[in-house]
Write an enzyme that holds these catalytic residues in place. Structure first.
Site, PDB file in Angstrom:
ATOM      1  N   ASN A  43       0.978  -9.468  33.301  1.00  0.00           N
ATOM      2  CA  ASN A  43       0.248  -9.478  32.020  1.00  0.00           C
ATOM      3  C   ASN A  43       0.888 -10.366  30.948  1.00  0.00           C
ATOM      4  OD1 ASN A  43       2.304  -7.623  31.789  1.00  0.00           O
ATOM      5  ND2 ASN A  43       1.124  -6.115  30.649  1.00  0.00           N
ATOM      6  N   GLU A  84      10.404  -0.294  32.865  1.00  0.00           N
ATOM      7  CA  GLU A  84       9.407  -0.270  31.796  1.00  0.00           C
ATOM      8  C   GLU A  84       8.064  -0.089  32.490  1.00  0.00           C
ATOM      9  OE1 GLU A  84       6.758  -1.139  29.396  1.00  0.00           O
ATOM     10  OE2 GLU A  84       7.581  -3.155  29.131  1.00  0.00           O
ATOM     11  N   CYS A 113       1.066  -2.927  28.299  1.00  0.00           N
ATOM     12  CA  CYS A 113       1.572  -1.582  28.602  1.00  0.00           C
ATOM     13  C   CYS A 113       1.701  -0.734  27.345  1.00  0.00           C
ATOM     14  CB  CYS A 113       2.889  -1.656  29.360  1.00  0.00           C
ATOM     15  SG  CYS A 113       4.092  -2.651  28.530  1.00  0.00           S
ATOM     16  N   GLU A 157      14.612  -2.921  26.313  1.00  0.00           N
ATOM     17  CA  GLU A 157      14.687  -4.381  26.298  1.00  0.00           C
ATOM     18  C   GLU A 157      14.575  -4.838  24.857  1.00  0.00           C
ATOM     19  OE1 GLU A 157      13.293  -6.019  30.539  1.00  0.00           O
ATOM     20  OE2 GLU A 157      11.625  -5.312  29.319  1.00  0.00           O
TER      21      GLU A 157
END
Ligand code: ADP
Length: 487
Positions: free
Chosen positions: A156, A254, A288, A466
């Protein structure tokens, strides 16, 4: 000098030990808006993955021993090269992933920022000296690179996810093998060509495109790999957790989310609707941390839905390279089917389609995977669409009355990545943010990913962060050294 033309319509091998190696088995990369071929990459497996891990393993001692400044210089040059090639790289992102060019340019700029930020952060990794427990004892705490890291990225955000993982890893002194998603490997190929040009030493960063499960297994079974960082589905994340057990690999994950937007009665309703659209329809809803369900207080539901529907109806859908386009295709037909199944299920259970609710057909859309930007009302929290990650351009609206009840509802999900709140009441800002069981909360805004902040989730949305100084810690081991000076 790499350019879009060098990347597109060519066949790319794997990149190991500073060399591109062509292999006979290849896979086509297609444009999700047209189905046209845009490039070809290696379809590698265990042998190539092991070759790349070996290269990373051999390169590790020298890279780890370099000064932070030397490592920073490579990242700085990489950031500058990404910026210098922003249009070309953005074009590759759009062609293989589908998002509008303006969004791809934002993504590429974000990708450069991660490299730049971690070039700076490389120099700030330090240890500690703490008081000893005896007069002749010294306690030192060191931070050392974890070792070889296997990095797995999704389709994505095919450019920014790569720099978001590689930059802190390289800054920390780790060497890496990247496995990008097979739908979008060309952005990674482009970024690796730039990294090579930035002077990254042979073997420090390696790239393997191919069979996900096989490459993942090599990451988990090869003793040299000490850490795996993954962004993708919760399902694959859970598989990696299980596979990591045998050698106790460090993991950063993640994973999926089910982000709520909550609009309270005291909110700026127009700002909330605009923020909702900016987030929900970015990347055609394939994000996400994208809003899954919009919970709107009954006092402001009518004006919110009106503005939302009006603006969503006006969204121009088309090929990402067309300058008018505001929303592109979904990544593939399976994604369209998934979104539509959830819409149909909601409608059967009593939801109302305000706009959209169908696949886009007709000449412009025929060969691509397009879904109409959709708004649904009459949603109740137990519907599948409210429980599952939609990952498409569908905005379901739940109307609520009670603050306490809505917080209980949104927390009752196995996920915990991001939540969005609109309110002008300062009490509510703090009390609601404190109670939301999510790794990230945005108040009166819907944008979250920046290099300096810790992006990540709790519960089944993953572990690790992150961004920020937290991001580099994921690639560092703590070593406690106790020195006794004499009797
Ligand atoms: P999505 O459903 O969004 O495609 P995935 O979790 O399937 O999410 O994909 C995210 C990344 O994980 C991609 O790079 C994909 O190739 C990779 N992947 C998929 N299955 C596995 C696996 N069994 N082991 C390791 N990586 C995998």
């Amino acid at each position: 000098m790499p350019s879009a033309e060098v990347i597109l319509h060519q066949t790319h091998g794997i990149f190991a030990n500073g060399q591109w190696h062509r292999i006979p088995d290849t896979r086509a990369v297609t444009d999700p808006a047209t189905g046209n071929l845009v490039g070809t990459v290696a379809y590698a497996g265990k042998t190539e993955a092991a070759l790349a891990v070996d290269a990373a393993s051999q390169a590790f001692p020298d890279w780890a021993a370099r000064t932070a400044e030397e490592r920073a210089l490579v990242l700085e040059r990489w950031a500058d090269l990404i910026s210098a090639h922003r249009e070309e790289l953005a074009k590759v992102v759009t062609l293989e992933q589908g998002k509008p060019l303006a969004e791809a340019l934002d993504e590429v700029d974000g990708a450069a920022k991660f490299a730049k930020w971690y070039a700076e952060e490389a120099k700030r990794v330090a240890g500690e000296v703490v008081p000893g427990s005896a007069r002749n004892r010294r306690i030192l705490i060191w931070r050392q690179p974890v070792g070889v890291c296997g990095l797995i990225t999704p389709w994505n955000y095919p450019a920014s996810m790569v720099t978001r993982k590689l930059s802190p890893a390289l800054a920390a002194g780790c060497t890496v093998v990247l496995k990008p998603a097979l739908q979008t490997p060309l952005s990674a190929v482009f970024l690796f060509r730039l990294l090579q040009e930035a002077g990254c030493p042979d073997g420090v960063a390696n790239l393997v495109t191919g069979r996900a499960a096989d490459i993942g297994e090599v990451f988990m079974q090869h003793p040299a790999v000490r850490k795996v960082s993954f962004t993708g589905s919760t399902e694959v994340g859970k598989l990696l957790i299980r596979q990591s057990a045998d050698q106790v690999k460090r993991l950063s994950l993640e994973l999926g989310g089910n982000a709520p937007l909550i609009v309270f009665p005291d909110a700026d309703v127009e700002a909330a609707a605009d923020g909702a659209i900016a987030n929900k329809f970015e990347n055609a809803g394939q994000m996400c941390n994208g809003i899954n369900v919009m919970y709107v207080h009954e006092q402001v539901a009518a004006p919110f839905i009106e503005r939302l529907a009006e603006r969503v109806q006006a969204l121009r859908v088309g090929h990402g390279l067309h300058p008018e386009t505001q929303m592109g295709p979904l990544i593939d037909h399976a994604a369209v089917h998934h979104a539509h199944t959830l819409v149909e299920d909601a409608v059967r259970a009593g939801a109302r389609v305000v706009t959209g609710g169908h696949q886009l057909t007709g000449e412009r859309y025929e060969r691509g995977s397009f879904y109409a930007p959709t708004v649904l009302t009459g949603i109740t929290p137990h519907m599948r669409i409210a429980q599952e990650e939609i990952f498409g351009p569908v905005a379901p609206v739940v109307v609520f009355r009670d603050e306490d009840a809505v917080l209980k509802t949104v927390n009752a999900t196995p996920y915990g990545l991001a939540a969005y709140v609109y309110t002008r009441d300062v009490r509510r800002v703090f009390e609601v943010a404190e109670r939301l069981e999510f790794g990230m909360v945005a108040v009166n805004g819907t944008s979250l990913s920046v290099p300096q902040a810790p992006f990540g989730g709790i519960k089944e949305s993953g572990e690790g962060r992150e961004g920020g100084h937290f991001g580099i810690e994921e690639y560092l081991n703590i070593k406690y050294v106790s020195v006794t000076l004499g009797p």
